[in-house]
Design a protein around this motif. Structure first.
Motif, mmCIF file in Angstrom:
data_model
loop_
_atom_site.group_PDB
_atom_site.id
_atom_site.type_symbol
_atom_site.label_atom_id
_atom_site.label_comp_id
_atom_site.label_asym_id
_atom_site.label_seq_id
_atom_site.Cartn_x
_atom_site.Cartn_y
_atom_site.Cartn_z
ATOM 1 N N GLN A 120 -3.444 4.063 -6.887
ATOM 2 C CA GLN A 120 -4.153 3.896 -8.158
ATOM 3 C C GLN A 120 -5.569 4.466 -8.061
ATOM 4 O O GLN A 120 -6.039 5.176 -8.966
ATOM 5 N N ASP A 121 -6.240 4.175 -6.964
ATOM 6 C CA ASP A 121 -7.587 4.717 -6.774
ATOM 7 C C ASP A 121 -7.548 6.225 -6.568
ATOM 8 O O ASP A 121 -8.476 6.948 -6.984
ATOM 9 N N PRO A 138 -13.875 7.027 -4.747
ATOM 10 C CA PRO A 138 -13.078 5.798 -4.876
ATOM 11 C C PRO A 138 -12.039 5.570 -3.783
ATOM 12 O O PRO A 138 -11.651 4.426 -3.528
ATOM 13 N N VAL A 139 -11.573 6.631 -3.111
ATOM 14 C CA VAL A 139 -10.523 6.439 -2.110
ATOM 15 C C VAL A 139 -11.068 6.292 -0.705
ATOM 16 O O VAL A 139 -10.341 5.878 0.213
ATOM 17 N N PRO A 176 -2.579 -0.246 -4.895
ATOM 18 C CA PRO A 176 -4.016 -0.020 -5.112
ATOM 19 C C PRO A 176 -4.553 1.274 -4.514
ATOM 20 O O PRO A 176 -5.491 1.858 -5.069
ATOM 21 N N VAL A 177 -3.973 1.735 -3.407
ATOM 22 C CA VAL A 177 -4.460 2.973 -2.791
ATOM 23 C C VAL A 177 -4.175 4.165 -3.697
ATOM 24 O O VAL A 177 -5.069 4.984 -3.980
ATOM 25 N N GLN A 217 -6.982 -9.034 -11.382
ATOM 26 C CA GLN A 217 -7.419 -8.287 -12.570
ATOM 27 C C GLN A 217 -7.800 -9.226 -13.712
ATOM 28 O O GLN A 217 -8.757 -8.973 -14.438
ATOM 29 N N LYS A 241 -12.997 4.172 0.606
ATOM 30 C CA LYS A 241 -13.019 2.802 1.124
ATOM 31 C C LYS A 241 -11.717 2.419 1.813
ATOM 32 O O LYS A 241 -11.676 1.480 2.606
ATOM 33 N N TRP A 242 -10.643 3.149 1.527
ATOM 34 C CA TRP A 242 -9.331 2.830 2.093
ATOM 35 C C TRP A 242 -9.117 3.439 3.479
ATOM 36 O O TRP A 242 -8.101 3.163 4.115
ATOM 37 N N CYS A 271 0.815 -1.216 0.000
ATOM 38 C CA CYS A 271 0.000 0.000 0.000
ATOM 39 C C CYS A 271 0.847 1.263 0.000
ATOM 40 O O CYS A 271 0.328 2.354 -0.224
ATOM 41 N N LYS A 306 -7.380 7.832 -9.946
ATOM 42 C CA LYS A 306 -8.691 7.781 -10.593
ATOM 43 C C LYS A 306 -9.621 8.847 -10.014
ATOM 44 O O LYS A 306 -10.373 9.492 -10.734
ATOM 45 N N ALA A 307 -9.544 8.998 -8.691
ATOM 46 C CA ALA A 307 -10.402 9.978 -8.023
ATOM 47 C C ALA A 307 -10.086 11.390 -8.496
ATOM 48 O O ALA A 307 -10.990 12.186 -8.790
#
Length: 204
Positions: free
Chosen positions: A37-38, A50-51, A34-35, A123, A53-54, A28, A41-42
């Protein structure tokens, strides 16, 4: 032989579920994790959802404020710096929520191969390559420790020194398979908690 294969497969399934903690905990922290990456996107979508949830609910306000600041920053260099600051803040808060330390973002590509494969399998929707990778590592780990203790076992009564060499190899061997079995049964800790729940050492 079939029983051994089933045992190794169950260990692999465990590693898929609970992860290899010292490596996964650092996952992470990476820029391609993944953190982050989101987070990218955000920022691209202008939507913080999207973030969230973390992080824990109590930290949402802080994350939203940091996101708003990063989104509002103008100028290419200033924006890159603001985004990186947001990534760091987000990952730090995420890690704190797990009770794990944060020492800064790590470069992309620094994640362990097995974690990279875990992400790729997720994926691709195909766990087989990951199972194969973990099976191979587990089989090798057991075989190496078994060979060492089996050799020491043959000489354990020749002298006190030989006996102690056997005990050292035996403890390493049994602790290794015990940890694997505990993981397989779902008793492994998450991220920074593994030491707290580590199996007690055998008394010899």
């Amino acid at each position: 032989m079939k029983a051994t294969r089933r045992f190794v497969t169950s260990i692999a399934a465990l590693a898929l579920t609970v992860g290899i903690y010292s490596q996964a905990s650092a996952h992470c922290d990476t820029l391609d994790g993944p953190v982050v990456q989101d987070a990218r996107k955000a920022l691209s979508a202008g939507d913080v959802t999207p973030v969230l949830k973390w992080v824990q609910a109590k930290d949402e306000k802080t994350v939203k404020a940091a996101f708003k600041t990063a989104l509002a920053t103008q100028g290419k260099q200033q924006q890159q710096a603001a985004e990186h600051k947001f990534f760091s803040s987000l990952v730090r808060i995420h890690r704190a929520g797990e009770g794990a330390p944060f020492t800064g973002l790590k470069p992309a590509g620094s994640v362990a191969p097995v974690i990279a494969q875990a992400d790729k399998s997720l994926q691709d929707g195909a766990p087989a390559p990951l199972i194969s990778m973990v099976n191979e590592a587990v089989s090798k780990g057991i075989q190496e420790r078994y060979d060492k203790v089996a050799e020491a076992y043959r000489h354990k009564d020749e002298s006190v020194q030989k006996g102690r060499e056997f005990v050292a190899a035996y403890v390493e061997y049994t602790h290794y398979v015990e940890r694997l079995q505990l993981d397989a049964e779902g008793h492994a800790a998450h991220h920074g908690e593994q030491k707290k729940h580590a199996p007690e050492k055998h008394k010899h």
